[in-house]
Design a protein around this motif. Structure first.
Motif, PDB file in Angstrom:
ATOM      1  N   THR A  50     -14.151   2.981 -32.381  1.00  0.00           N
ATOM      2  CA  THR A  50     -14.623   3.670 -31.179  1.00  0.00           C
ATOM      3  C   THR A  50     -14.448   2.766 -29.967  1.00  0.00           C
ATOM      4  O   THR A  50     -15.010   1.678 -29.904  1.00  0.00           O
ATOM      5  N   LEU A  51     -13.643   3.234 -29.053  1.00  0.00           N
ATOM      6  CA  LEU A  51     -13.430   2.553 -27.780  1.00  0.00           C
ATOM      7  C   LEU A  51     -14.204   3.313 -26.720  1.00  0.00           C
ATOM      8  O   LEU A  51     -14.337   4.536 -26.792  1.00  0.00           O
ATOM      9  N   VAL A  52     -14.691   2.606 -25.722  1.00  0.00           N
ATOM     10  CA  VAL A  52     -15.401   3.288 -24.649  1.00  0.00           C
ATOM     11  C   VAL A  52     -14.799   2.844 -23.328  1.00  0.00           C
ATOM     12  O   VAL A  52     -14.598   1.649 -23.081  1.00  0.00           O
ATOM     13  N   ALA A  53     -14.442   3.812 -22.501  1.00  0.00           N
ATOM     14  CA  ALA A  53     -13.745   3.555 -21.244  1.00  0.00           C
ATOM     15  C   ALA A  53     -14.533   4.146 -20.085  1.00  0.00           C
ATOM     16  O   ALA A  53     -15.160   5.200 -20.223  1.00  0.00           O
ATOM     17  N   ALA A  54     -14.488   3.471 -18.952  1.00  0.00           N
ATOM     18  CA  ALA A  54     -15.235   3.943 -17.788  1.00  0.00           C
ATOM     19  C   ALA A  54     -14.612   5.191 -17.177  1.00  0.00           C
ATOM     20  O   ALA A  54     -15.307   5.971 -16.520  1.00  0.00           O
ATOM     21  N   GLN A 244     -14.166   7.239 -25.979  1.00  0.00           N
ATOM     22  CA  GLN A 244     -15.231   7.965 -25.307  1.00  0.00           C
ATOM     23  C   GLN A 244     -15.249   7.579 -23.827  1.00  0.00           C
ATOM     24  O   GLN A 244     -15.213   6.391 -23.491  1.00  0.00           O
ATOM     25  N   VAL A 245     -15.278   8.555 -22.940  1.00  0.00           N
ATOM     26  CA  VAL A 245     -15.323   8.302 -21.499  1.00  0.00           C
ATOM     27  C   VAL A 245     -16.785   8.212 -21.075  1.00  0.00           C
ATOM     28  O   VAL A 245     -17.541   9.178 -21.209  1.00  0.00           O
ATOM     29  N   SER A 246     -17.181   7.057 -20.551  1.00  0.00           N
ATOM     30  CA  SER A 246     -18.590   6.816 -20.233  1.00  0.00           C
ATOM     31  C   SER A 246     -18.945   7.086 -18.781  1.00  0.00           C
ATOM     32  O   SER A 246     -20.077   7.413 -18.459  1.00  0.00           O
ATOM     33  N   GLY A 247     -17.990   6.889 -17.879  1.00  0.00           N
ATOM     34  CA  GLY A 247     -18.256   7.083 -16.450  1.00  0.00           C
ATOM     35  C   GLY A 247     -18.529   5.805 -15.687  1.00  0.00           C
ATOM     36  O   GLY A 247     -18.417   5.770 -14.468  1.00  0.00           O
ATOM     37  N   SER A 248     -18.878   4.718 -16.404  1.00  0.00           N
ATOM     38  CA  SER A 248     -19.139   3.448 -15.719  1.00  0.00           C
ATOM     39  C   SER A 248     -19.137   2.319 -16.731  1.00  0.00           C
ATOM     40  O   SER A 248     -19.353   2.533 -17.926  1.00  0.00           O
ATOM     41  N   ASN A 249     -18.917   1.097 -16.238  1.00  0.00           N
ATOM     42  CA  ASN A 249     -18.984  -0.065 -17.122  1.00  0.00           C
ATOM     43  C   ASN A 249     -20.385  -0.236 -17.696  1.00  0.00           C
ATOM     44  O   ASN A 249     -20.562  -0.647 -18.846  1.00  0.00           O
ATOM     45  N   TYR A 253     -21.273  -0.416 -21.622  1.00  0.00           N
ATOM     46  CA  TYR A 253     -21.968  -1.541 -22.255  1.00  0.00           C
ATOM     47  C   TYR A 253     -23.207  -1.083 -23.007  1.00  0.00           C
ATOM     48  O   TYR A 253     -23.512  -1.572 -24.095  1.00  0.00           O
ATOM     49  N   GLN A 254     -23.911  -0.137 -22.442  1.00  0.00           N
ATOM     50  CA  GLN A 254     -25.111   0.368 -23.110  1.00  0.00           C
ATOM     51  C   GLN A 254     -24.749   0.935 -24.482  1.00  0.00           C
ATOM     52  O   GLN A 254     -25.481   0.737 -25.472  1.00  0.00           O
ATOM     53  N   ALA A 255     -23.617   1.647 -24.555  1.00  0.00           N
ATOM     54  CA  ALA A 255     -23.181   2.217 -25.822  1.00  0.00           C
ATOM     55  C   ALA A 255     -22.793   1.124 -26.806  1.00  0.00           C
ATOM     56  O   ALA A 255     -23.152   1.175 -27.992  1.00  0.00           O
ATOM     57  N   LEU A 256     -22.062   0.126 -26.334  1.00  0.00           N
ATOM     58  CA  LEU A 256     -21.619  -0.937 -27.224  1.00  0.00           C
ATOM     59  C   LEU A 256     -22.801  -1.771 -27.720  1.00  0.00           C
ATOM     60  O   LEU A 256     -22.900  -2.109 -28.904  1.00  0.00           O
ATOM     61  N   ALA A 257     -23.732  -2.083 -26.808  1.00  0.00           N
ATOM     62  CA  ALA A 257     -24.903  -2.875 -27.191  1.00  0.00           C
ATOM     63  C   ALA A 257     -25.766  -2.145 -28.207  1.00  0.00           C
ATOM     64  O   ALA A 257     -26.434  -2.764 -29.051  1.00  0.00           O
ATOM     65  N   ALA A 258     -25.759  -0.810 -28.170  1.00  0.00           N
ATOM     66  CA  ALA A 258     -26.543  -0.009 -29.100  1.00  0.00           C
ATOM     67  C   ALA A 258     -25.850   0.152 -30.453  1.00  0.00           C
ATOM     68  O   ALA A 258     -26.414   0.750 -31.374  1.00  0.00           O
TER      69      ALA A 258
END
Length: 533
Positions: A50-54, A244-249, A253-258
């Motif tokens: 799972t990658l997360v992009a702003a 996953q498109v997060s909308g902001s850095n 980070y919140q998703a990755l830290a969780a």
């Protein structure tokens, strides 16, 4: 980073400017973090990356995609390139097993293709299909003309497994533009080329994954599953990849830290938090950020016609302080137009405009501007470039020069207004993976948003012609260094401020995450794999 490069941009303690942003976001719950989808041979069937992009991609069509560090992720998973860029900057075989120039002008590039390759739709990759794909990217791609030798470049199938690119202009660096870093070497199947509109929402590549259109939500979540026709199944390491498109850095980070994501590209704030939390943070110089004195003849800003004025504005910039404030100890400062360790970089050019406000004031006085002058500077409003621009403007105010910032939230509109010659001075924030592309945009004389007035200098033109003609890396590098010496020191057309870093934050669930200043993020399509595999 090698020790000698760090020494070339050595820091000293200085005051720190405050660049802070506080973002409040709701926790993200990312789809696809546990999957039972079956994969092909070579896939770790139960594993999901799972990658997360702003931000969402500008397009999933590789010809139209933004080839920045994260924007290219959406295409790299599905479209193998002709040539693969390794983390150490070397070029490796992919869909092309070898390549060579057939002439001494670097205008005839022959590619020998891998045999037995199929596209994801099951059709065979032929030399005709590869030639058609290259021609489509040259004609229709956002970067095709600029990076692949010009609008009149043509690719021709010359044998069952050979293609020759007939470049419109000499360009010895074209092989580097045929990689996954630039996307212009992505090979698109004939089925996709037959109806280019379908490239907006489906994938037609020869890469390890295909877009799962049933479970993808455009602008929100992009799901990729293994390509059952992939030529190298041992390099498929996951049963599913989700971006996953997060909308902001901050949200990323919140998703990755969780524990809901594995890899993200961050910034100073998220990297600092990640280090404190014990997460892995890797960084490398990835972009250049600086000031373009585009109006060298003084058409819009008459004072800029005097080289002493352009030099004064360059000496007035306190690069060290600005860079430390924006990127902490991971930032590097310098005046060169290419990144440390890349072709053409030199300590002499990088150190050319060390902070010297007294010298700046004297140059202005010598130019008859002891009381200063005023102008408008155009700049993107993207963080941290916006704060960097504000700090530079304050440096200029300290020597009596008043600059008013015209901020643009729309980068394409800024490009349009730059080409319309509305501004004499502009900032740039440029993903600097390839020296040849930078030289073409900033110094070649071709009207671009980075050289909107089409400035030329015979010495620069001669140096760039030598770089484009020679296939010898050392000769190329020397020629690029000469061009930058003239453009930055002798002519003072442009002054760089920062070699901005790419921060990549990752969990302990992944391995194979090496990258560098040429490949500025992990190779998610080939090298990233579950830790322990």
């Amino acid at each position: 980073m090698k020790k000698n490069v760090i020494q070339a941009v050595a820091r000293r303690p200085r005051r720190t400017l405050a660049f802070a942003a506080v973002v409040s976001v709701a926790a993200l719950t990312l789809a696809g973090c546990a999957s039972s989808d079956s994969g092909t041979a070579g896939a770790t069937e139960s594993k999901t990356l799972t990658l997360v992009a702003a931000a969402a991609p500008t397009s999933i069509n590789p010809a139209l995609a933004n080839a920045d560090t994260v924007g290219s992720w959406y295409s790299q998973l599905t479209y193998d390139p002709l040539i693969r860029l390794a983390p150490d900057g070397t070029l490796q075989p992919d869909l092309a097993t070898s390549w060579k120039f057939l002439d001494d002008q670097s205008k005839e590039l022959e590619l020998t293709l891998r045999t037995g390759v199929k596209f994801s739709d099951g059709t065979e990759m032929t030399s005709e299909a590869v030639a058609d794909s290259i021609n489509y990217i040259v004609t229709n791609g956002v970067n095709g003309k600029a990076w692949l030798g010009g609008a009149d470049t043509k690719a021709e199938a010359t044998g069952a497994d050979t293609v020759v690119m007939h470049l419109a202009t000499s360009n010895s660096t074209v092989p580097r533009f045929l990689t996954q870093r630039s996307l212009t070497g992505s090979v698109i199947a004939p089925t996709g080329l037959a109806d280019p509109e379908t490239l907006k929402n489906k994938t037609f590549g020869a890469g390890p994954y295909v877009l799962d259109t049933e479970h993808t939500v455009a602008g929100s979540s992009y799901v990729y599953i293994p390509n059952t026709n992939y030529w190298n199944p041992d390099n498929i390491h996951y049963g599913k990849v989700v971006i996953q498109v997060s909308g902001s850095n901050a949200a990323s980070y919140q998703a990755l830290a969780a524990g809901d994501a594995d890899i993200m590209r961050g910034d100073l704030a998220t990297a600092t938090s990640a280090k404190a939390a014990g997460l892995t943070v890797k960084t490398t110089p990835a972009s250049i950020l600086g000031i373009n004195f585009a109006d060298r003849d003084g058409t819009v800003v008459p004072e800029l016609a005097d080289i002493r004025v352009r030099q004064a504005l360059s000496y007035a910039i306190d690069r060290e302080t600005i860079v430390k404030a924006a990127w902490g100890e991971d930032g590097l400062w310098g005046s060169s137009l290419t990144l440390p360790e890349n072709a053409g970089f030199s300590k002499t050019v990088s150190d050319a405009y060390a902070y010297d406000p007294a010298k700046a004031k004297k140059l202005l006085a010598d130019a008859g501007l002891a009381n200063g002058f005023s102008f408008t500077i155009a700049s993107v409003s993207t963080a941290p470039a916006d704060a960097v621009t504000q700090a530079i403007v304050q440096n200029w105010a300290d020597i009596g020069v008043k600059a008013t910032i015209a901020f643009y939230s729309d980068a394409s509109l800024l490009s349009t207004d730059a080409l319309a010659k509305k501004f004499g001075v502009l900032t740039y924030y440029y993903g600097a993976g390839q020296t040849g592309g930078i030289m073409n945009d900033f110094l070649s004389g071709s009207p671009t948003q980075y050289n909107p007035f089409g400035s030329t200098d015979p010495a620069i033109s001669e140096a760039l012609a030598a770089a484009k003609t020679s296939a010898d890396p050392d000769s190329q590098s020397a020629a690029y260094e000469k061009a930058m010496t003239v453009g930055i020191i002798d002519d003072a057309w442009v002054t760089n401020v920062a070699y901005a870093p790419s921060f990549v934050i990752m969990s302990d669930k992944v391995a194979g995450t090496d990258f560098g200043s040429a490949l500025t993020a992990p190779d998610i399509a080939q090298l990233v794999k579950p830790a322990g595999n």
